[in-house]
Design a protein around this motif. Structure first.
Motif, short mmCIF file in Angstrom:
data_model
loop_
_atom_site.label_atom_id
_atom_site.label_comp_id
_atom_site.label_asym_id
_atom_site.label_seq_id
_atom_site.Cartn_x
_atom_site.Cartn_y
_atom_site.Cartn_z
N GLY A 178 4.79 -18.98 -0.08
CA GLY A 178 5.11 -20.24 0.57
C GLY A 178 4.93 -20.19 2.08
N ARG A 179 4.90 -18.97 2.65
CA ARG A 179 4.79 -18.82 4.10
C ARG A 179 3.47 -18.21 4.56
N THR A 180 2.72 -17.62 3.63
CA THR A 180 1.48 -16.90 3.97
C THR A 180 0.38 -17.35 3.03
N TRP A 181 -0.83 -17.55 3.58
CA TRP A 181 -1.96 -17.97 2.75
C TRP A 181 -3.10 -16.99 2.88
N ASN A 182 -3.66 -16.60 1.74
CA ASN A 182 -4.90 -15.82 1.67
C ASN A 182 -4.86 -14.53 2.48
N LEU A 183 -3.79 -13.78 2.36
CA LEU A 183 -3.70 -12.46 2.98
C LEU A 183 -4.55 -11.51 2.13
N GLN A 184 -5.56 -10.91 2.73
CA GLN A 184 -6.55 -10.16 1.96
C GLN A 184 -6.14 -8.71 1.72
N PHE A 185 -6.27 -8.26 0.48
CA PHE A 185 -6.09 -6.87 0.07
C PHE A 185 -7.40 -6.38 -0.53
N THR A 186 -7.85 -5.20 -0.12
CA THR A 186 -9.11 -4.63 -0.59
C THR A 186 -8.84 -3.38 -1.42
N ARG A 187 -9.56 -3.26 -2.53
CA ARG A 187 -9.40 -2.08 -3.38
C ARG A 187 -9.83 -0.83 -2.62
N VAL A 188 -9.02 0.22 -2.71
CA VAL A 188 -9.33 1.50 -2.07
C VAL A 188 -9.26 2.60 -3.11
N ASP A 189 -10.02 3.66 -2.88
CA ASP A 189 -10.04 4.80 -3.78
C ASP A 189 -9.24 5.94 -3.14
N LEU A 190 -8.11 6.29 -3.74
CA LEU A 190 -7.25 7.33 -3.20
C LEU A 190 -7.41 8.66 -3.92
N THR A 191 -8.52 8.81 -4.66
CA THR A 191 -8.77 10.08 -5.35
C THR A 191 -9.00 11.17 -4.32
N PRO A 192 -8.25 12.27 -4.38
CA PRO A 192 -8.43 13.35 -3.41
C PRO A 192 -9.85 13.91 -3.47
N ALA A 193 -10.36 14.23 -2.32
CA ALA A 193 -11.70 14.85 -2.25
C ALA A 193 -11.67 16.23 -2.90
N GLN A 194 -12.71 16.54 -3.65
CA GLN A 194 -12.78 17.84 -4.31
C GLN A 194 -13.27 18.89 -3.32
N PRO A 195 -12.65 20.08 -3.30
CA PRO A 195 -13.11 21.13 -2.38
C PRO A 195 -14.51 21.60 -2.76
N ARG A 196 -15.26 21.96 -1.75
CA ARG A 196 -16.63 22.44 -1.98
C ARG A 196 -16.66 23.92 -2.20
#
Length: 196
Positions: A178-196
């Motif tokens: 009721g107080r905020t319109w179209n606040l954008q959320f973007t999908r993110v990938d939080l998968t930990p990076a694999q060690p090399r």
């Protein structure tokens, strides 16, 4: 309407989903019990408390609406009720709330980040459908339409409108209250990076 005393144990038989016809403006009303009180939530609307003014009659203070539940049948089940609003008495049969199948909901799961708020929200699929976890808690998501969901936070109703395409899937959603319109959320990938 004046609130009357009501045994909280009697609320259990009223909890459920009551379907409404299209002219009511919402698909139905979901009644829940919390801390000894009855709450009502129209599809995609904020959850509000309702108060007893009779043996099976409740009224809302937040809006001008009342609901009268049918007497329980021989099996102890309340089969429906009547919504009283805007001068109309609208029958509302009690039905099993039909949520979309899990396979259709899986595409909405994930971690979503708002650059504007610097906050992470998580959408997860459980046995009762999708839930939204935010810094102050977790709320169930109620399907409102294609790629659209509603939720009820303590401060009011929230609408999530996903951005989805056949090629890229669901890349994010816009959140409106009721107080905020179209606040954008973007999908993110939080998968930990694999060690090399």
């Amino acid at each position: 309407f004046r609130e009357v005393a009501f045994d909280p144990a009697g609320l259990d038989e009223l909890v459920g989903y009551y379907a409404l016809p299209p002219q009511a403006g919402v698909q139905g009303v979901h009644f829940t019990k919390e801390d000894g009180h009855l709450w009502a939530q129209g599809t995609g609307q904020p959850r509000i408390p309702v108060f007893p003014y009779g043996q099976r009659s409740f009224f809302a203070k937040a809006i001008n609406a009342q609901f009268t539940f049918d007497a329980p049948g021989k099996d102890g089940i309340v089969a429906g009720g009547v919504l009283h609003q805007a001068g109309h008495d609208i029958p509302a049969p009690r039905v099993a709330h039909q949520a979309p199948p899990a396979e259709a909901l899986a595409k909405f799961e994930g971690e979503f980040y708002s650059d504007e708020l610097h906050v992470l929200y998580t959408v997860a699929l459980g046995k009762d459908g999708l839930t939204l976890t935010y810094p102050r808690g977790t709320v169930p998501l109620d399907a409102k339409g294609k790629d659209e969901f509603g939720a009820s936070f303590r401060f009011g109703g929230v609408n999530l409108d996903y951005q989805c395409s056949p090629k890229s899937g669901c890349t994010g959603f816009s959140l409106s209250t009721g107080r905020t319109w179209n606040l954008q959320f973007t999908r993110v990938d939080l998968t930990p990076a694999q060690p090399r």
